[in-house]
Scaffold this active site. Structure first.
Site, short mmCIF file in Angstrom:
data_model
loop_
_atom_site.label_atom_id
_atom_site.label_comp_id
_atom_site.label_asym_id
_atom_site.label_seq_id
_atom_site.Cartn_x
_atom_site.Cartn_y
_atom_site.Cartn_z
N GLY A 9 0.84 -1.19 0.00
CA GLY A 9 0.00 0.00 0.00
C GLY A 9 0.87 1.24 0.00
CG ASP A 30 -0.38 -5.73 -2.30
OD1 ASP A 30 -0.19 -5.00 -1.31
OD2 ASP A 30 -1.50 -5.85 -2.85
N GLY A 123 4.07 8.26 7.37
CA GLY A 123 3.02 8.41 6.38
C GLY A 123 3.55 8.48 4.96
CE LYS A 171 3.24 5.05 14.33
NZ LYS A 171 1.81 5.03 14.04
CG HIS A 174 3.96 8.53 17.63
ND1 HIS A 174 3.04 8.43 16.60
CD2 HIS A 174 4.95 9.35 17.16
CE1 HIS A 174 3.45 9.16 15.57
NE2 HIS A 174 4.60 9.72 15.89
CG ASN A 175 -0.36 6.68 16.12
OD1 ASN A 175 0.82 7.00 15.98
ND2 ASN A 175 -1.00 5.97 15.23
CD GLU A 178 -0.61 11.31 14.30
OE1 GLU A 178 -1.61 10.76 13.79
OE2 GLU A 178 0.56 10.95 14.08
#
Length: 311
Positions: A9, A30, A123, A171, A174-175, A178
């Site tokens: 992706g 994939d 991202g 993480k 972290h988010n 955010e």
């Protein structure tokens, strides 16, 4: 090193390209044939099955899984474990719940296979700017994967933060942070937008705050981009999804007895945004009318006056 990327992706494809640009060989898988073809276009070795992927790697095999968190990730890791051998490593690079990591670590360890969890932030900008990597795992397993981590991260942007599960835990927090930062910017700019008497240029304000201000950040850089006149900001719907990490962070705060009002408020604001004309806010409006006779707005946009009994 030679490494496999499972999931091509936006993140997985860009990570594959960055690894190749830094001199690594990537075996790319994939479910989408188009995604595999695209990866081949920038030098990856495409494979159509996980069995082909395992056969294309040399021991110690390393496969990075970048598919949606939850069952897709867990099923993929389990499948790879059945194809790998003792000494091989699987990296979970998605936003998985750290509580789901422990049983998978034990499951793979029984076969001599290591699971490394890599919280990955960056991202769509990661290809150019690099990815911040928060990695959990044993020292031995992380050492095997470290050349890839160093290639993907900008200088100073990678750390082995702790044992298995620690990467996903860091993480997650972290988010959560955010969520709070974005909500603070959103609320501040909304207040500015509601001051027509000053004829404020919100894009200009976002731009100057990026230089010397204590509120400068990469998120503010992105806000400046979003508020540019040509960005089409006025056409964006005010609906904000929550992908899970904010919820998990709030749950963790509750479990550990930590006060986290900002992150919690940001999460609940997202919930509110997802319910257009939400029942709760409609009831608040009706109650204000009932006890104070305050006007309310109906579905056709008209306002109704004092119909309740003032208190």
């Amino acid at each position: 090193m030679k490494i496999a990327m499972v999931g091509l992706g936006k993140m997985g494809a860009n990570m594959t390209q960055r690894l190749i640009e830094h001199g690594h060989e990537v075996v790319a898988f994939d479910l989408s044939a188009d995604a595999r073809t695209a990866a081949a276009g920038f030098g990856a070795q495409p494979v159509a099955t996980l069995q082909e992927l395992a056969a294309a790697l040399e021991p110690p095999r390393v496969a990075w899984v970048m598919v949606p968190a939850g069952r897709p990730t867990n099923d993929t890791i389990t499948t790879l474990a059945g194809l790998f051998e003792s000494g091989d490593v699987v990296i979970d690079g998605g936003n998985s719940n750290y509580k789901e990591t422990a049983p998978l670590v034990d499951q793979l360890a029984a076969e001599g296979i290591a699971l490394v969890d890599a919280g990955t932030s960056g991202g769509i900008w990661g290809l150019k700017e690099g990815y911040c990597l928060m990695v959990g795992g044993t020292d031995e397993a992380v050492a095997v994967c470290e050349p890839a981590f160093l290639a993907l991260a900008p200088e100073g942007g990678y750390a082995h933060v702790g044992p298995p599960g620690a990467g996903h835990f860091v993480k997650m927090i972290h988010n959560g942070i955010e969520y709070g930062l974005m909500q603070a910017y959103a609320e501040g700019f909304e207040i500015l937008s509601e001051a027509p008497e000053f004829d404020l240029d919100l894009h200009e304000i976002a731009s100057i705050w990026r230089y010397g201000s204590v509120v400068r950040s990469w998120l503010l850089d992105l806000a400046e981009r979003a508020l540019r006149p040509e960005s089409g900001f006025e056409h964006i719907e005010g609906v904000v999804a929550d992908s899970g990490e904010g919820r998990w962070t709030v749950e963790e705060a509750i479990d550990r007895g930590v006060s986290a009002p900002v992150i919690s408020s940001a999460l609940f604001a997202r919930f509110a945004s997802q319910k257009k004309d939400g029942f709760g806010l409609r009831l608040v409006s009706a109650l204000r009318n009932q006890f104070g006779g305050h006007a309310f707005t109906t579905a056709d946009g008209t306002s109704s006056g004092e119909t309740g009994t003032p208190s």
